[in-house]
Design a protein around this motif. Structure first.
Motif, PDB file in Angstrom:
ATOM      1  N   LYS A   1       6.074  15.416  -4.097  1.00 24.07           N
ATOM      2  CA  LYS A   1       6.816  16.392  -3.303  1.00 24.07           C
ATOM      3  C   LYS A   1       6.046  17.705  -3.176  1.00 24.07           C
ATOM      4  CE  LYS A   1      11.522  14.736  -4.190  1.00 24.07           C
ATOM      5  NZ  LYS A   1      12.798  15.024  -4.905  1.00 24.07           N
ATOM      6  N   ARG A   2       5.376  18.111  -4.250  1.00 25.77           N
ATOM      7  CA  ARG A   2       4.583  19.349  -4.189  1.00 25.77           C
ATOM      8  C   ARG A   2       3.421  19.203  -3.223  1.00 25.77           C
ATOM      9  NH1 ARG A   2       5.641  19.394  -9.784  1.00 25.77           N
ATOM     10  NH2 ARG A   2       3.620  18.452 -10.240  1.00 25.77           N
ATOM     11  N   LEU A   3       2.850  18.013  -3.150  1.00 25.66           N
ATOM     12  CA  LEU A   3       1.751  17.783  -2.223  1.00 25.66           C
ATOM     13  C   LEU A   3       2.229  17.827  -0.779  1.00 25.66           C
ATOM     14  CD1 LEU A   3      -0.317  14.830  -3.732  1.00 25.66           C
ATOM     15  CD2 LEU A   3      -1.145  17.125  -3.261  1.00 25.66           C
ATOM     16  N   ASN A   4       3.411  17.301  -0.560  1.00 24.75           N
ATOM     17  CA  ASN A   4       3.908  17.163   0.804  1.00 24.75           C
ATOM     18  C   ASN A   4       5.378  17.527   0.876  1.00 24.75           C
ATOM     19  OD1 ASN A   4       4.100  16.519   3.492  1.00 24.75           O
ATOM     20  ND2 ASN A   4       4.390  14.342   3.119  1.00 24.75           N
ATOM     21  N   PRO A   5       5.705  18.799   0.901  1.00 22.66           N
ATOM     22  CA  PRO A   5       7.109  19.216   0.913  1.00 22.66           C
ATOM     23  C   PRO A   5       7.842  18.875   2.197  1.00 22.66           C
ATOM     24  CG  PRO A   5       5.677  21.103   1.227  1.00 22.66           C
ATOM     25  CD  PRO A   5       4.784  19.944   0.897  1.00 22.66           C
ATOM     26  N   VAL A   6       7.095  18.562   3.277  1.00 20.24           N
ATOM     27  CA  VAL A   6       7.735  18.290   4.570  1.00 20.24           C
ATOM     28  C   VAL A   6       8.346  16.901   4.592  1.00 20.24           C
ATOM     29  CG1 VAL A   6       7.351  18.039   7.048  1.00 20.24           C
ATOM     30  CG2 VAL A   6       6.185  19.854   5.759  1.00 20.24           C
ATOM     31  N   GLN A   7       7.576  15.905   4.097  1.00 16.25           N
ATOM     32  CA  GLN A   7       8.033  14.527   4.153  1.00 16.25           C
ATOM     33  C   GLN A   7       8.616  14.123   2.807  1.00 16.25           C
ATOM     34  OE1 GLN A   7       4.849  12.007   5.386  1.00 16.25           O
ATOM     35  NE2 GLN A   7       4.682  12.903   7.419  1.00 16.25           N
ATOM     36  N   ALA A   8       9.693  13.409   2.813  1.00 17.65           N
ATOM     37  CA  ALA A   8      10.302  12.885   1.578  1.00 17.65           C
ATOM     38  C   ALA A   8       9.710  11.530   1.272  1.00 17.65           C
ATOM     39  CB  ALA A   8      11.807  12.772   1.729  1.00 17.65           C
ATOM     40  N   TYR A   9       9.515  11.245   0.013  1.00 12.66           N
ATOM     41  CA  TYR A   9       8.974   9.954  -0.383  1.00 12.66           C
ATOM     42  C   TYR A   9      10.116   9.050  -0.792  1.00 12.66           C
ATOM     43  CZ  TYR A   9       4.237  11.617  -0.239  1.00 12.66           C
ATOM     44  OH  TYR A   9       3.040  12.094   0.197  1.00 12.66           O
TER      45      TYR A   9
ATOM     46  N   LEU B   1       0.829  -1.205   0.000  1.00  9.99           N
ATOM     47  CA  LEU B   1       0.000   0.000   0.000  1.00  9.99           C
ATOM     48  C   LEU B   1       0.866   1.260   0.000  1.00  9.99           C
ATOM     49  CD1 LEU B   1      -2.639  -1.146   2.620  1.00  9.99           C
ATOM     50  CD2 LEU B   1      -3.181  -0.466   0.294  1.00  9.99           C
ATOM     51  N   SER B   2       1.889   1.255   0.828  1.00 13.44           N
ATOM     52  CA  SER B   2       2.769   2.416   0.930  1.00 13.44           C
ATOM     53  C   SER B   2       3.558   2.637  -0.354  1.00 13.44           C
ATOM     54  CB  SER B   2       3.734   2.242   2.105  1.00 13.44           C
ATOM     55  OG  SER B   2       3.038   2.194   3.323  1.00 13.44           O
ATOM     56  N   ASP B   3       3.996   1.540  -0.986  1.00  8.24           N
ATOM     57  CA  ASP B   3       4.739   1.670  -2.239  1.00  8.24           C
ATOM     58  C   ASP B   3       3.890   2.334  -3.317  1.00  8.24           C
ATOM     59  OD1 ASP B   3       6.970   0.513  -1.143  1.00  8.24           O
ATOM     60  OD2 ASP B   3       6.751  -1.413  -2.147  1.00  8.24           O
ATOM     61  N   ILE B   4       2.626   1.935  -3.401  1.00 11.29           N
ATOM     62  CA  ILE B   4       1.726   2.521  -4.394  1.00 11.29           C
ATOM     63  C   ILE B   4       1.509   4.003  -4.102  1.00 11.29           C
ATOM     64  CG2 ILE B   4      -0.662   2.516  -5.231  1.00 11.29           C
ATOM     65  CD1 ILE B   4      -0.601  -0.557  -4.864  1.00 11.29           C
ATOM     66  N   GLN B   5       1.272   4.306  -2.830  1.00  6.50           N
ATOM     67  CA  GLN B   5       1.057   5.697  -2.432  1.00  6.50           C
ATOM     68  C   GLN B   5       2.289   6.549  -2.710  1.00  6.50           C
ATOM     69  OE1 GLN B   5      -1.603   7.221  -1.085  1.00  6.50           O
ATOM     70  NE2 GLN B   5      -0.753   9.093  -0.192  1.00  6.50           N
ATOM     71  N   SER B   6       3.457   6.011  -2.406  1.00  9.20           N
ATOM     72  CA  SER B   6       4.689   6.781  -2.530  1.00  9.20           C
ATOM     73  C   SER B   6       5.132   6.951  -3.977  1.00  9.20           C
ATOM     74  CB  SER B   6       5.811   6.122  -1.723  1.00  9.20           C
ATOM     75  OG  SER B   6       5.489   6.089  -0.349  1.00  9.20           O
ATOM     76  N   SER B   7       4.945   5.907  -4.785  1.00  6.27           N
ATOM     77  CA  SER B   7       5.438   5.956  -6.166  1.00  6.27           C
ATOM     78  C   SER B   7       4.588   6.863  -7.050  1.00  6.27           C
ATOM     79  CB  SER B   7       5.483   4.560  -6.777  1.00  6.27           C
ATOM     80  OG  SER B   7       4.177   4.070  -7.024  1.00  6.27           O
TER      81      SER B   7
END
Length: 255
Positions: free
Chosen positions: A247-255, A37-43
């Motif tokens: 990254k634009r959606l979430n600049p705080v956390q790195a994917y 699930l996380s891989d799909i979300q992150s990629s």
């Protein structure tokens, strides 16, 4: 995990944008299912491979992975069940930790074949209740195809942790995803069918957890001719566009 309890498995990402995207976080999920699930979300991209032969499919898959693809779906309909099983088995051997799956699964028998050779996720163009029942409580992620708000909610209540909006381009594309996320911000959605690389960022920005890219990466002529460098370049572009969108959606956390 009880049907309908998915909403308890998410915590909002730290950002100022609307909560149309959620980061998977649920202690009740197995580590392998959580990772898929996380891989799909992150990629942000699921590369969808159709190959005329096992040999060409393997070459194309390897080229896409070299280009930066981290989630790959091999389609069951072509070149055939036996060849797809061979391709998936080979890829799992080479990339045991990668999120590899099988698409266009239409029955429980084909689902079982895919699971036996190591598929971490299964996709269908519709919701196949037998498959959803079979994988419940397992470490395999099932992504059913849905089209309407009623189908989305029904799949979610039946236990689907993520759904595939299909055929998204025919239904209105980016605007359709955006409209669906308003009543269902808690249900992760994958946009599938006819998505081009130049729209990947917009789909993600408007609420899609990921997009399925088929011909946009695996150009039919390039696959048939074995032009794997071209496939690798397209894969790199797609992965880069999705990464920037995340990254634009979430600049705080790195994917």
């Amino acid at each position: 995990m009880a049907a309908g309890s998915l909403g308890m498995c998410f915590s909002p990402l730290r950002r100022s944008s609307p909560s149309s995207h959620r980061k998977f976080s649920c202690n009740s999920l197995s580590p392998r299912l959580f990772k898929t699930l996380s891989d799909i979300q992150s990629s942000g991209v699921i590369a969808c491979l159709r190959g005329p032969s096992a040999e060409l499919a393997l070459g194309a898959a390897r080229a896409a992975i070299t280009g930066g693809i981290t989630v790959l779906e091999v389609v069951m309909s072509t070149p055939g069940v036996f060849e797809v099983v061979l391709v998936l088995h080979e890829l799992v051997e080479e990339h045991p930790t990668m999120s590899l799956g099988v698409g266009t699964i239409l029955n429980a028998e084909d689902a079982n074949h895919a699971i036996k050779v190591g598929a971490k996720f299964l996709m269908s163009p519709a919701m196949i209740k037998d498959i959803l029942a079979d994988v419940r409580g397992s470490e395999v992620l099932y992504i059913p195809g849905v089209m309407t708000p009623t189908e989305i909610l029904s799949a979610h209540k039946a236990g689907a942790k993520i759904v595939k909006i299909y055929p998204v381009s025919a239904l209105g594309g980016v605007e359709y995803i955006a409209a669906l996320k308003k009543p269902f911000p808690h249900i992760p959605m994958v946009a599938s069918q006819g998505v081009k690389i130049d729209l990947v960022g917009e789909y993600i920005a408007r609420g899609a957890s990921a997009v399925v890219l088929s011909d946009a990466i695996f150009d039919k002529e390039a696959v048939v001719r074995g032009e794997f460098d071209a496939i690798s370049r397209q894969a790199h572009v797609a992965a880069s566009v999705a990464e920037e969108a995340k990254k634009r959606l979430n600049p705080v956390q790195a994917y």
